[in-house]
Motif scaffolding. Structure first.
Motif, PDB file in Angstrom:
ATOM      1  N   SER A  37       0.837  -1.208   0.000  1.00 31.22           N
ATOM      2  CA  SER A  37       0.000   0.000   0.000  1.00 31.22           C
ATOM      3  C   SER A  37       0.863   1.246   0.000  1.00 31.22           C
ATOM      4  CB  SER A  37      -0.891   0.021   1.244  1.00 31.22           C
ATOM      5  OG  SER A  37      -0.071   0.152   2.397  1.00 31.22           O
TER       6      SER A  37
ATOM      7  N   VAL B 148      -9.509  -4.280  -4.482  1.00 34.75           N
ATOM      8  CA  VAL B 148     -10.778  -4.039  -3.783  1.00 34.75           C
ATOM      9  C   VAL B 148     -11.865  -3.828  -4.839  1.00 34.75           C
ATOM     10  CG1 VAL B 148     -11.981  -2.619  -2.090  1.00 34.75           C
ATOM     11  CG2 VAL B 148      -9.514  -3.013  -1.862  1.00 34.75           C
ATOM     12  N   SER B 149     -11.697  -2.785  -5.635  1.00 36.24           N
ATOM     13  CA  SER B 149     -12.559  -2.536  -6.789  1.00 36.24           C
ATOM     14  C   SER B 149     -11.698  -1.722  -7.738  1.00 36.24           C
ATOM     15  CB  SER B 149     -13.794  -1.734  -6.397  1.00 36.24           C
ATOM     16  OG  SER B 149     -13.417  -0.412  -6.043  1.00 36.24           O
TER      17      SER B 149
ATOM     18  N   GLY C 220     -12.310   1.145  -9.131  1.00 39.93           N
ATOM     19  CA  GLY C 220     -12.317   2.553  -8.736  1.00 39.93           C
ATOM     20  C   GLY C 220     -11.398   2.844  -7.561  1.00 39.93           C
ATOM     21  N   GLU C 221     -11.353   1.900  -6.631  1.00 36.20           N
ATOM     22  CA  GLU C 221     -10.558   2.116  -5.419  1.00 36.20           C
ATOM     23  C   GLU C 221      -9.083   1.769  -5.640  1.00 36.20           C
ATOM     24  OE1 GLU C 221     -11.014   0.692  -0.772  1.00 36.20           O
ATOM     25  OE2 GLU C 221     -12.786   0.949  -2.029  1.00 36.20           O
ATOM     26  N   THR C 222      -8.844   0.700  -6.401  1.00 36.79           N
ATOM     27  CA  THR C 222      -7.490   0.159  -6.492  1.00 36.79           C
ATOM     28  C   THR C 222      -6.651   0.824  -7.578  1.00 36.79           C
ATOM     29  OG1 THR C 222      -8.481  -1.925  -5.760  1.00 36.79           O
ATOM     30  CG2 THR C 222      -6.222  -2.040  -6.538  1.00 36.79           C
TER      31      THR C 222
ATOM     32  N   SER D 190     -24.205   6.005  -8.530  1.00 38.49           N
ATOM     33  CA  SER D 190     -22.807   6.012  -8.079  1.00 38.49           C
ATOM     34  C   SER D 190     -22.302   7.440  -7.916  1.00 38.49           C
ATOM     35  CB  SER D 190     -21.926   5.280  -9.095  1.00 38.49           C
ATOM     36  OG  SER D 190     -21.762   6.075 -10.258  1.00 38.49           O
TER      37      SER D 190
END
Lengths: 470, 470
Positions: B154, B178-179, B181-183, B400
């Protein structure tokens, strides 16, 4: 659930079903001596003990050693020094775990080295085509092959074509995937079939039901009296693309370059013995192969099967559980080029086949274990089924007729044997591709396979009766 | 099912639930004029007609044209002549299908050409590492980079490290997925973060939950005032391998070579208009992007979305269904390097944003359609929800906050819009990799997406009321 529903609605029918079940198990084909049934049942405590010990302790150590082994050596192709180093490593590891009865048997193995491969579509547009040559393929002539493509979906379609339509061309086999066993003939025989029609090379749709643009290699065999032409895998994606372009009437031209080196080298089968306390000359063999293809890491094929088989004598020795017969783990060498290690073993031990009470192999994945694919006489299958009862839910029994890979040679000689059934629905997604890595594996599943494999072998090796042949 | 069970057990509660449902739909947030509800319902015949025509006829032609387009052009990276040829092809195709109102708007786009990439692990053992540079990455210095590796999971882990631990090293980000969008920040920002700590290059675990040893590319952005270091994707398999080797205490040394060329070129957004019969100045925009990454074929991302959007004005024109407002299909150019086409359009049309009644984009797959991800005022969302009722089971509505990719720029300017929801659970398995080919697609699903997309847009473009903004 269905049975419960039936019980609720038709209690009488259920009773009949149960009665039939009992009759089926103990009919003419499958009458076991009640004493044997009692004896088999008496192993329940020891099999539970073995499995618990592997689940709680030895399995975790094994998985760690397995991961280290794959991470340290990666791919271990037949004929390479890295394979020999990996064999040395397993010998050392066996001794480190307190078992010193490790021997090797030397043999000659093929050494086929992938030097360079490239393919490019030049017409109708420029596109790189991923290729992966099949083991034992010859190289392209110096300067490569620049030729038109003809796509066929089957050998039958090829046969129907006039020779002039194939002559001088690259034949692309875009066969539909049915099953590995059924479809693999396009890889193993495609080059020879196409060469007989005058093709200059073949490219074969990879033998897998699913792809993220990965080509899959594997062995192929040239028939005698046939021109040896270069042969390689392409991806499902490109096979379908070429098919569509042909159907659109496009002229397809490819340029391929493939270079390999061929030789023979020495390698070794590795035998890890836990000598039997009563009949050491009698064997229960558990096995997997230590070599792999040169792509991926050989983690699934067959690092997992090799490792759980290796563990059997090692863990039984550690638990001080010596069965009546000898338990021998064999780490076959050179399985991938065509069961070369197993052939050598069979030749060297051809007069001792009647001493092999049972032969097992795990070479189709170490996912969640389900049971066994068993070959042998009806009596043998009945005994195995009776033993499997105490491993429920790992008690599925199949009868493909040819379980395992290396051990098929022994099965054909009437030696009873079995391979590990497991939830390997995705096995061919990764098989013989760069995707065969530790990421495919799941620690819990591999340990569960190991626990079942060891405990089951123990019972078979210790039973008062030999498994009867026909 | 739950409702049925409740109905059986507590009939009174069910009535209450229904009552609540009604209240929720027509409460302060969502009271629709009954006349509008009636008007929306009156479209049922025409939406059915549009969908049936697409299902039975136009959809099949479209799918054939789609396949031909992908097979003919393959990957269409920003700045390449192949992208421009593919744009010309779509313009011609539009006219062939009887719609002549096609215009293009020229703009400058990045041209980033992948010349050569290779990575090899030298310690603790020799192993090829598949890499795929991220768009806009700089090249390695001449002679490549030969450096030790440090793996982190991270940004937080990187930040905690002393600068001396990172200086001169290749930072490998092995972030858990994670997803998207997040990753994805590890791809877009990883190089800059690592450069600030003195790293010489970064390799980033591909942004996907599943891999068969495929690296996935994508855009990345250097922060200002940061040393630009080379940055590439590696596979999940290699990221985990490097992590394990580090955890085993091994010193890991890699040699990487990466060479790219950078320039700017001209490209074009393509606008296909079906002029509105009452308010031609008002727009309902449906869109997808025509460019793709340079790996795979750009079939899924975004050939499918581009094609179903292109079909909307074309098929409505063929069916002689002219809505009140103009339906404009936009084939965005240069989405992949960072919404370049959409930015240019927004700049050129900044004074006409209030004329965009609704803006739609399909850029997350054309698998089985499920509904829409809608951004806009509550009133707009209520109207969309009311329209969706006649598309059941394609009537899911999400919020979203940032639907689509290109259109997010417009959503931020208060333009209401939506993206296509579909069963895209496996979308990222193939995304930005060699696996993005026609094999990912299923004709029935793409046609169903097209049918829904066209019929829904028609209703929005034809309603008597504009979609209200906040």
């Amino acid at each position: 659930m269905t049975a419960l529903k039936l019980l609720f609605i038709f209690p009488l029918i259920i009773i009949k079903i149960n009665a039939n079940f009992v009759i089926t198990r103990y009919d003419d084909e499958c009458v076991l001596d009640p004493a044997l049934v009692t004896e088999i049942a008496s192993y329940e405590n020891v099999t539970k003990h073995i499995m618990d010990q592997i689940r709680d302790y030895y399995g975790k150590t094994m998985y760690q050693e397995y991961t280290r082994f794959i991470d340290k050596f990666g791919a271990r192709p037949s004929g390479t020094w890295i394979l020999e180093k990996s064999i040395d490593h397993m010998i050392d590891l066996t001794k480190q775990h307190g078992l010193y009865d490790v021997t090797t048997e030397e043999l000659e193995v093929p050494y086929w080295l992938r030097l360079m491969e490239s393919a490019i579509m030049l017409q109708p547009r420029v596109k790189k085509i991923a290729i992966l040559g099949f083991g034992s393929s010859v190289s392209t002539p110096s300067g490569g092959i620049h030729a038109e493509v003809i796509v066929v979906r089957s050998f039958a379609e090829l046969e129907k074509l006039d020779r002039t339509k194939v002559q001088g061309k690259i034949v692309v086999f875009n066969e539909p995937y049915v099953s590995y066993g059924e479809t693999v003939i396009y890889r193993t025989q495609g080059a020879s079939k196409a060469a007989r029609k005058g093709a200059v090379a073949t490219l074969v749709r990879s033998i897998t039901p699913f792809s993220i643009y990965a080509p899959h290699t594997g062995a192929q065999y040239y028939e005698s009296n046939v021109t040896k032409i270069p042969t390689a895998a392409i991806t499902l994606e490109d096979a379908d693309l070429l098919q569509r372009l042909q159907e659109e009437g496009e002229k397809i031209v490819l340029e391929i370059q493939m270079a390999y080196m061929e030789d023979t080298k020495k390698s070794r089968n590795t035998l890890v013995d836990l000598k039997g306390k009563e009949s050491p000359e009698k064997l229960v063999i558990v096995s997997g192969h230590i070599d792999s293809w040169d792509v991926g890491e050989g983690a699934m094929d067959d690092g997992g099967g090799m490792m759980i088989s290796w563990l059997v004598p090692v863990v039984l020795n550690s638990l001080n559980l010596k069965p009546r017969r000898t338990v021998r783990a064999i780490l076959w060498t050179a399985e991938e080029p065509g069961l070369i290690g197993a052939q050598a073993y069979l030749k060297q031990h051809k007069d001792e086949l009647d001493k092999i009470n049972f032969i097992m192999e795990s070479d189709e994945g170490t996912f969640q274990p389900l049971g066994l694919d068993v070959a042998g006489s009806n009596k043998t299958r009945c005994i195995v089924q009776e033993v499997l009862k105490q491993f429920a839910p790992i008690n599925k029994m199949e009868n493909s007729g040819a379980p395992g890979s290396d051990i098929v040679l022994f099965i054909k000689q009437n030696v009873p044997g079995a391979s590990l059934l497991n939830r390997n629905e995705r096995y061919y997604w990764f098989h013989h591709s760069e995707g065969d890595t530790m990421n495919v594996q799941n620690m819990t599943n591999v340990i569960e396979c190991a626990a079942f494999w060891a405990a089951f072998s123990y019972v078979i090796a210790d039973l008062s009766v030999d498994l009867p042949r026909n």
